[in-house]
Scaffold this motif. Sequence first.
Motif, PDB file in Angstrom:
ATOM      1  N   PHE A  57       0.789  -1.418  -0.494  1.00  0.00           N
ATOM      2  CA  PHE A  57       0.418  -0.099  -0.322  1.00  0.00           C
ATOM      3  C   PHE A  57       0.930   1.345   0.244  1.00  0.00           C
ATOM      4  CE2 PHE A  57      -1.850   3.443   2.329  1.00  0.00           C
ATOM      5  CZ  PHE A  57      -2.918   3.758   1.593  1.00  0.00           C
ATOM      6  N   ILE A  58       1.914   1.264   0.636  1.00  0.00           N
ATOM      7  CA  ILE A  58       3.081   3.114   0.486  1.00  0.00           C
ATOM      8  C   ILE A  58       3.785   2.240  -0.001  1.00  0.00           C
ATOM      9  CG2 ILE A  58       4.684   3.075   1.627  1.00  0.00           C
ATOM     10  CD1 ILE A  58       3.542   2.192   4.975  1.00  0.00           C
ATOM     11  N   ASN A  59       3.924   1.928  -0.866  1.00  0.00           N
ATOM     12  CA  ASN A  59       4.181   1.508  -2.767  1.00  0.00           C
ATOM     13  C   ASN A  59       3.775   2.138  -2.500  1.00  0.00           C
ATOM     14  OD1 ASN A  59       6.815   0.922  -3.896  1.00  0.00           O
ATOM     15  ND2 ASN A  59       5.612  -0.180  -5.045  1.00  0.00           N
ATOM     16  N   ASP A  60       2.668   2.189  -3.190  1.00  0.00           N
ATOM     17  CA  ASP A  60       1.931   2.290  -4.542  1.00  0.00           C
ATOM     18  C   ASP A  60       1.421   3.899  -3.864  1.00  0.00           C
ATOM     19  OD1 ASP A  60       0.982   0.380  -4.983  1.00  0.00           O
ATOM     20  OD2 ASP A  60      -0.983  -0.479  -4.753  1.00  0.00           O
ATOM     21  N   PHE A  79      -4.894   1.859  12.624  1.00  0.00           N
ATOM     22  CA  PHE A  79      -4.088   0.501  12.414  1.00  0.00           C
ATOM     23  C   PHE A  79      -4.877   0.320  10.773  1.00  0.00           C
ATOM     24  CE2 PHE A  79      -5.052  -1.562  16.836  1.00  0.00           C
ATOM     25  CZ  PHE A  79      -3.508  -0.434  17.667  1.00  0.00           C
ATOM     26  N   TYR A  80      -3.974  -0.399  10.133  1.00  0.00           N
ATOM     27  CA  TYR A  80      -4.411  -1.433   8.880  1.00  0.00           C
ATOM     28  C   TYR A  80      -4.808  -2.319   9.950  1.00  0.00           C
ATOM     29  CZ  TYR A  80      -3.095  -2.948   4.168  1.00  0.00           C
ATOM     30  OH  TYR A  80      -3.481  -3.422   2.596  1.00  0.00           O
ATOM     31  N   PHE A 107      -8.146   3.457   6.704  1.00  0.00           N
ATOM     32  CA  PHE A 107      -6.469   3.610   7.433  1.00  0.00           C
ATOM     33  C   PHE A 107      -6.390   4.088   6.105  1.00  0.00           C
ATOM     34  CE2 PHE A 107      -2.404   2.321   5.407  1.00  0.00           C
ATOM     35  CZ  PHE A 107      -1.968   2.228   6.344  1.00  0.00           C
ATOM     36  N   LYS A 108      -6.476   3.993   4.871  1.00  0.00           N
ATOM     37  CA  LYS A 108      -6.482   4.388   3.714  1.00  0.00           C
ATOM     38  C   LYS A 108      -6.699   6.178   3.746  1.00  0.00           C
ATOM     39  CE  LYS A 108      -6.952   4.862  -0.897  1.00  0.00           C
ATOM     40  NZ  LYS A 108      -7.663   4.104  -1.919  1.00  0.00           N
ATOM     41  N   GLU A 109      -8.114   6.023   4.049  1.00  0.00           N
ATOM     42  CA  GLU A 109      -8.660   7.838   4.571  1.00  0.00           C
ATOM     43  C   GLU A 109      -7.414   8.311   5.130  1.00  0.00           C
ATOM     44  OE1 GLU A 109     -12.795   7.444   5.410  1.00  0.00           O
ATOM     45  OE2 GLU A 109     -13.207   6.261   3.483  1.00  0.00           O
TER      46      GLU A 109
END
Length: 860
Positions: free
Chosen positions: A742-745, A839-840, A850-852
Amino acid sequence: MSKEILHATIERVFQDLTKLDEIPFEIPDYLQDNLNHEIRSYQEQALRQFIYTQRSDAANVSFNHLLFHMATGSGKTLVLAASMLYLFKEKGYKNFIFFADSDAIVKKTVDNLTNVVSPKYLFNPKGIVIEGESIQIQTVDVFPFDPAPNTIYLKVTSIQKLHGDLVEPKENGLTYDYLEDMKIVLLADEAHHYLAETKRDKKNLTKKEADVRSWEKTVENLLALNPANRLLGFSATFNLSNELLFNKLQDKIVFQYDLKKFMESGYSKNVVLLQANEDDEQKMLNAVLLSQYRKYIAKENGIDLKPIILFKSNTIPISLETNQLFVTLIENLSVRQLQETVEKGLSIYGKGTSIWGKIFHYYNDTDFAAVIRDLQWDFTDTFLNANDSKFLSEENTLLLNTLEEADNPVRTIFAVAKLNEGWDVLNLYDIVRISEGASGTRNTTDSEAQLIGRGARYFPFIQDGKKSYQRRYDTSSSELKVIETLHYHTINENAYINNLNKSLEAANIQIKEDGSTRYDAKVKAKFKRTDLYRNGKIYINRVIPTTSNDYQKFTDYNVSPYFEMNYETAIEKQYGADTEVVSTQTHAEELKPERKLLQKAIQRNPFYWFDNLKEFVPSITSVDDFIDNDNFLGGLDITLSLPVGLSVDDLLPTEKLKIVEKFLLYAENKIRLNFMKVKGTPIFEGIRFPELIKDYYVEINQVKGRPNTMGEVVRTKKMQDHDWYIYDQAIVNGLERDMIDFINDYMDRLQEQYEEVYLIRNERKVKIVEIGGTRGFMPDFLLYLKDTKCTYQVFLEPKNSALHPQDQWKEDFLLSLSANPDVVVLTENENVRLLGIKFYSDNSEKRQEFKEDFVTKLIQ
C-alpha cells in the motif's frame, strides 16, 4: 509382493478413499448437539464416510467391519461416540461392546462414555436428547433380553476377559448363544492388537502371537453371529507394511488420517529432538530448567501452565533408581550448582539459536536462589512412578489420568512402557531418555516413537481470552513457541539416533530442527551514509518509576473489578477438553461473591497469602483488608454470561469457587505484570538512530527436510531496489506485506511532497508507553517524513481484525499523540511532529479507514 509395490498399493487405496470427500450430504445435527466437544473438519469427514457406507444396501456384507486409521490425539474416541449415536438413532442398535487390551484404556473409556462429571466426558453433560427424547447410556455386564426404550446398553471390557467369558461360558454370563439373536456393535480400541500378522503354524507361534490369533477369532465369531452386527476398529498404528495385514485391511479402512496430516494441520505440538552429551543427572536438571522456563514464559504472558516431564527408562529397577536420584537432585540443588550449569550452558549454546541458548540467557538474568526455591516447591513430592505398584494406588492412578487439571500437583512421571498406549495427556512437554541400561534397537525406538506421538498432543491454552486447538506460533519469533513444542531429550549415540529417526519417519512424526531457520535483515549501507542515520533521532516518551503509592486499587494494576466471564468457559475443566462449550442463547447475571467464597479461593492460591501479597499490594494491612476493601475484592462484581434457563442461584458452590479462582488467577497475572513498572509521560525525547535501528533476524521453525505449512506464513520480500525501505529485505507476514505494498503505491506522491521518505521496520526496539499508565507497545513500523518545515514520525501498525478489540487502546493512544496538548517533543533545532494512523487491517472496512486517515494526514 515387493515393498515398493505394497507402498504404491497403499497409496492407491487411500487415494480412492479420498474420493468420498465429495459425498454430498452433511452429518445430522443431533451428533454435534449431543457431543461435549466441537467436531473438527477431519472428524466430520470420517463420520460422513462412515455414514455413507451404512446407507448402502450392501452394508451388512461389504461394510460390517470398518476401521478408522487415525493419529494419536486426533479424537478417535469422539468419532466412536458419534458413531454410537448414529447407529442407535438411524439403525436401531442398542447393544454396544467396547473392548481394549489394557485395563487402563477400559477404565478411561468408562469415564469418557459414562461419567458426566469427568473433564473428558464425550457426550453433552446436560444429557443426550434426540428429537426431544432423552437418551440414557447404561453400562451392563449382560445385555437385557427386553431392553428399555431410549436406552443405549454399553459393555466395557478387556479383550482378555471378553475372550475368556466366551470361550469358557459361566452361568448368567455372556455367551454366543445369548447374543446370536441380538444386533450388536463391537467397538475395538487399539484395534491393531487383535489382528494376526503372521501365517506361521500354531506350534511355532509365540504366546503373544497365539493370544492375538485367539482374540481375532473371538471377534470374528461375534461379528458372524448376526449379519446386522458391526465391528468398528480404531487405531493409529495399523502395520500396513505387513503384506498379510495389508491384504486383510485394504477394503476395511473407511477413513485414513495419519499423524503426518494431523501434524501438518497444526493440531499437535511441534516435536524437537535434543541430543544430550551430559550424564543422566545433569540431563535431568537441564530438563527441569527447560520445564520451569516454559512455566515462567507462560506466566509472563498470562497463561496458566503446568508442564509435565516424563523420564523414560529401559527397566523398572533403573526407573526406580532414577526416581530416587531425581528426588536427591532437587533436594540438594544449590546456587553454586545452578550457576555452574548456566555458565557452562552459555559457553556452549550462548551464541546459537538453540532452545538451550534462550534458556541459559534467561536464567542468567534471574535470582538463582529464587529459582531454586521455585524448583524445590514445584518438584518436591510431585512425582509418580508408573512402574511401582506401591505408588499406583487408585488415587495416584486418577492423578496420572488427570495431569491437566489445575489441582493436580504432579510435575514428573517415571515410566518404562506402561504409558505408551491409552494414556491421554496434553501438557506433557519433555520426555527424557535415561541413558543407563538403554537399548538402541529398532523395537525400542519404535516404542519411543509411539510415546512421542502421545506426547505431541496439543495443549489448548488460553491467550488473549481465546482458546486455540491448533498451533499459533510456527511462523512467529514469539517466545511462546516453547509451549507449542515437545522436546525429546535423546541419548547421544549414533546407532540409537539413526534408529530413532527411522522409527519417527515410519510413524509419520515430523521433527523440527532445534534452532529453526534464521532470516537476516541488514540496514542498507546506503542508508547508513545518510544524515538521518548519522545525526537523526527516533522519539519515544520518557518513563518514570512507579512507587507503592501508585498502587491503591485494582485498576492501578490494570485489573478490572467488573469482570465478565462466560459461565460455560469458566466452569469447564481448564485442561483436557477438545473445545469450549458455547451456548447459543445466553443472558447476563451478576455474581457478587460471598466473603467465605473469597476466603476459600485465597486459601487455595499461595500468591494471596499475606506475606507474599503484601509485597505486591503494599497498600493493604491484612488479607481481610484486601477482601473487604472496595478498592480490591470488596468492589468485585463478576458478570456471568449464562445459558437461558440457568440462574446464578442455580450454581453449585464448587462452580462459584472455580469462577472466583479464575478471577484471582487473572488478577494475579495482572498484578505480577504491572507492579512497580514504569509509567509513561507526555515528554518525548530523541534517541540516536544507531542505538535503536540495527540489523536483526527472525527465526522460523521448519519441519525437518521441508518448509512449514501451517499458519500465517512469514516470508522475505527483497527490498534492495527500494531506497525508501531502510533494510535490504522485509521479513513479514501477509498483512504486513500488504501494508508495505500500500505504501509503495503512494510512494510517488509521498516523494513529491517530502524531501525524505523512509519506512522503518521496528523489530522490538522502539517502545512507547501510554501516558500516565504502564501499558507499552512497539508499533511495527515507523514512517519518517521530512519537508522544508517539519520532520514527521508516523507510527504504523498492521493489526488482524480478530485482535483489534483488545488492542483498541493502542490505536487510541497513537491517534491521541497529535491532539494531546500535554505532549512535548524535546528537540535541539528542528520541528518534530508525532502522528499516529489508524490500524491497517485485514477487514475491508477498517482498511478503508486506514487509507482515508493516511491520505488525510500525510498527503495534501
